[in-house]
Design an enzyme around this catalytic site. Structure first.
Site, PDB file in Angstrom:
ATOM      1  N   ASP A 193     -44.173 -70.111  -1.302  1.00  0.00           N
ATOM      2  CA  ASP A 193     -45.254 -69.862  -0.342  1.00  0.00           C
ATOM      3  C   ASP A 193     -45.857 -68.504  -0.689  1.00  0.00           C
ATOM      4  OD1 ASP A 193     -43.379 -68.051   0.484  1.00  0.00           O
ATOM      5  OD2 ASP A 193     -43.054 -68.944   2.455  1.00  0.00           O
TER       6      ASP A 193
ATOM      7  N   ASP B 142     -42.175 -79.313   3.988  1.00  0.00           N
ATOM      8  CA  ASP B 142     -41.005 -78.452   3.845  1.00  0.00           C
ATOM      9  C   ASP B 142     -40.583 -78.045   5.232  1.00  0.00           C
ATOM     10  OD1 ASP B 142     -41.357 -75.277   4.427  1.00  0.00           O
ATOM     11  OD2 ASP B 142     -43.281 -76.211   4.010  1.00  0.00           O
TER      12      ASP B 142
ATOM     13  N   CYS C  19     -25.618 -94.729   4.796  1.00  0.00           N
ATOM     14  CA  CYS C  19     -26.146 -93.517   4.142  1.00  0.00           C
ATOM     15  C   CYS C  19     -25.550 -93.387   2.740  1.00  0.00           C
ATOM     16  CB  CYS C  19     -25.820 -92.281   4.971  1.00  0.00           C
ATOM     17  SG  CYS C  19     -26.413 -90.752   4.211  1.00  0.00           S
TER      18      CYS C  19
ATOM     19  N   CYS D  23     -25.628 -90.553   0.946  1.00  0.00           N
ATOM     20  CA  CYS D  23     -25.395 -89.144   0.595  1.00  0.00           C
ATOM     21  C   CYS D  23     -23.952 -88.990   0.101  1.00  0.00           C
ATOM     22  CB  CYS D  23     -25.667 -88.220   1.793  1.00  0.00           C
ATOM     23  SG  CYS D  23     -24.274 -87.971   2.907  1.00  0.00           S
TER      24      CYS D  23
ATOM     25  N   CYS E 250     -21.242 -89.050   2.956  1.00  0.00           N
ATOM     26  CA  CYS E 250     -20.945 -90.373   3.517  1.00  0.00           C
ATOM     27  C   CYS E 250     -20.281 -91.291   2.484  1.00  0.00           C
ATOM     28  CB  CYS E 250     -22.209 -91.013   4.088  1.00  0.00           C
ATOM     29  SG  CYS E 250     -22.823 -90.156   5.557  1.00  0.00           S
TER      30      CYS E 250
ATOM     31  N   HIS F 245     -25.680 -84.160   3.945  1.00  0.00           N
ATOM     32  CA  HIS F 245     -26.122 -85.359   4.658  1.00  0.00           C
ATOM     33  C   HIS F 245     -27.565 -85.223   5.152  1.00  0.00           C
ATOM     34  CE1 HIS F 245     -26.226 -88.842   7.315  1.00  0.00           C
ATOM     35  NE2 HIS F 245     -26.763 -88.024   8.212  1.00  0.00           N
TER      36      HIS F 245
END
Ligand SMILES: [Zn+2]
Length: 369
Positions: A60, A260, A318, A320, A323, A350
């Site tokens: 940014d 974001d 999930c 991820c 998980c 997660h």
């Protein structure tokens, strides 16, 4: 984009981010300029090498923090946390730039549009943002107009400076430049700003301001106003948006592509884990797409006593790492309540993957709708 304020997405290693299929991350110009310093990062061959992340990085412009952290300085001053007391606490804005005090030690700094680009050239990021004035929604229309004129003049100066340097970082790498549409909650100013920023021919167009991602009703109104004015062939970035899964769905339906937010990792650290599913994505009209969850705002509170003996993972389907490795809600609850460091990593993995997976599904649905 997961947010890596201090050149790290909190609690996650670059490998965790890759496993989460993060395509790009965001780093904060303001924070890295103050500490460890952009010239140090340039000397150490840029941000990618410094943080060991080979993927794309967006920085940014520092504008948002310059304008919003003034209040934090006041708070720290009252608590006696500053070594040096700044004589002027809030940032001082002129047509040339902004003078502000460091939130770390109260030291004085001055950002101009050229300086904001130069810092980002030192950081060697892949996408750089034009320097803008982020006005509060409570500002009068007269003040918002003054600020908007500055934002447009600064956008032009950023672009000129970027072109003078052949659009390259100080390490010789191409950097894309995005302009930012401002104008608070004034429709005429938002439309005028979209015309001005689009007219300058940036690589992408961002929408910024206090409301974006914070007040979703206001955000969607603004998106509705400016959407017809945005080019079809350039990315549209909603800055600071992505706290709730529903927010991402709404913003994608409103025609935006990039987001974001610090929320996925921050919420994870505070015990709120995303849970829920997108539905009706096979419907051709995006208005019919939905996000459903048995939990308020799509957040499961892992500290809740109901998970004490729950052997299930955070969310059954999930993908991820947390998980798929089978970490149970009961174990995560225990780690959370005992403030064990592993909790922060498992929970952040997660939440970050959950949001990225959500955008993957929406991307597929958008491309086929
Ligand atoms: Zn998961």
């Amino acid at each position: 984009m997961p947010v890596g304020t201090q050149a790290t997405v909190k609690a996650l290693s670059p490998e965790d981010l890759l496993y989460s299929k993060a395509q790009i991350i965001l780093a904060n110009t303001y924070h890295l300029y103050l500490r460890p310093g952009d010239s140090l990062i340039k000397d150490l061959t840029g941000l990618h090498r410094f943080m060991n992340w080979d993927g794309p990085i967006l920085t940014d412009s520092g504008g948002f923090q310059v304008f919003s952290l003034g209040k934090q300085i006041e708070g720290k001053q009252k608590l006696g946390l500053l070594e040096r007391t700044p004589t002027k606490v809030m940032s001082k804005i002129t047509d040339d730039g902004v003078e502000f005090s460091s939130y770390l030690d109260g030291s004085k700094h001055f950002f101009t549009p050229e300086k904001a680009i130069e810092i980002q050239r030192n950081l060697n990021s892949d996408i750089v943002m034009a320097f803008d004035e982020c006005t509060p929604d409570t500002a009068t229309e007269t003040y918002t107009r003054e600020a908007l004129n500055r934002t447009h003049a600064w956008a032009k100066r950023c672009k000129d400076y970027w072109e003078q340097h052949e659009r390259l970082s100080n390490l010789g790498q191409y950097q894309a430049l995005c302009g930012i549409v401002q104008g608070a909650m004034h429709r005429n100013l938002r439309e005028e700003s979209a015309h001005a920023i689009v007219g300058m021919g940036f690589d992408g167009v961002a929408v910024g301001g206090e409301t974006i991602g914070y007040n979703m009703q206001g955000t969607l109104e603004i998106m509705d106003w400016i959407r017809p004015l945005l080019p079809e062939d350039k990315p549209r970035y909603a800055m600071g948006l992505g706290r709730d899964p529903q927010d991402i769905l709404d913003a994608v339906r409103a025609g935006f592509d990039m987001f974001d937010c610090v929320a996925p990792t921050r919420l994870a650290r505070n015990g709120a884990l995303y849970s829920g599913v997108l539905d009706h994505l096979d419907q051709p009209n995006p208005a019919d797409w939905t996000f459903a969850s048995e939990f308020s705002k799509g957040r499961l509170q892992i500290g809740n006593a109901r998970w004490a003996r729950d052997t299930g993972t955070i969310q059954e389907d999930c993908d991820c790492w947390t998980c798929t490795q089978g970490f149970s809600r009961a174990y995560l609850r225990h780690l959370y309540l005992t403030k064990e460091l592993l909790y922060y990593r498992l929970a952040s993995i997660h939440n970050v993957r959950f949001m990225i997976r959500l955008t993957e599904h929406l991307q597929t649905a958008t491309l086929s709708s």
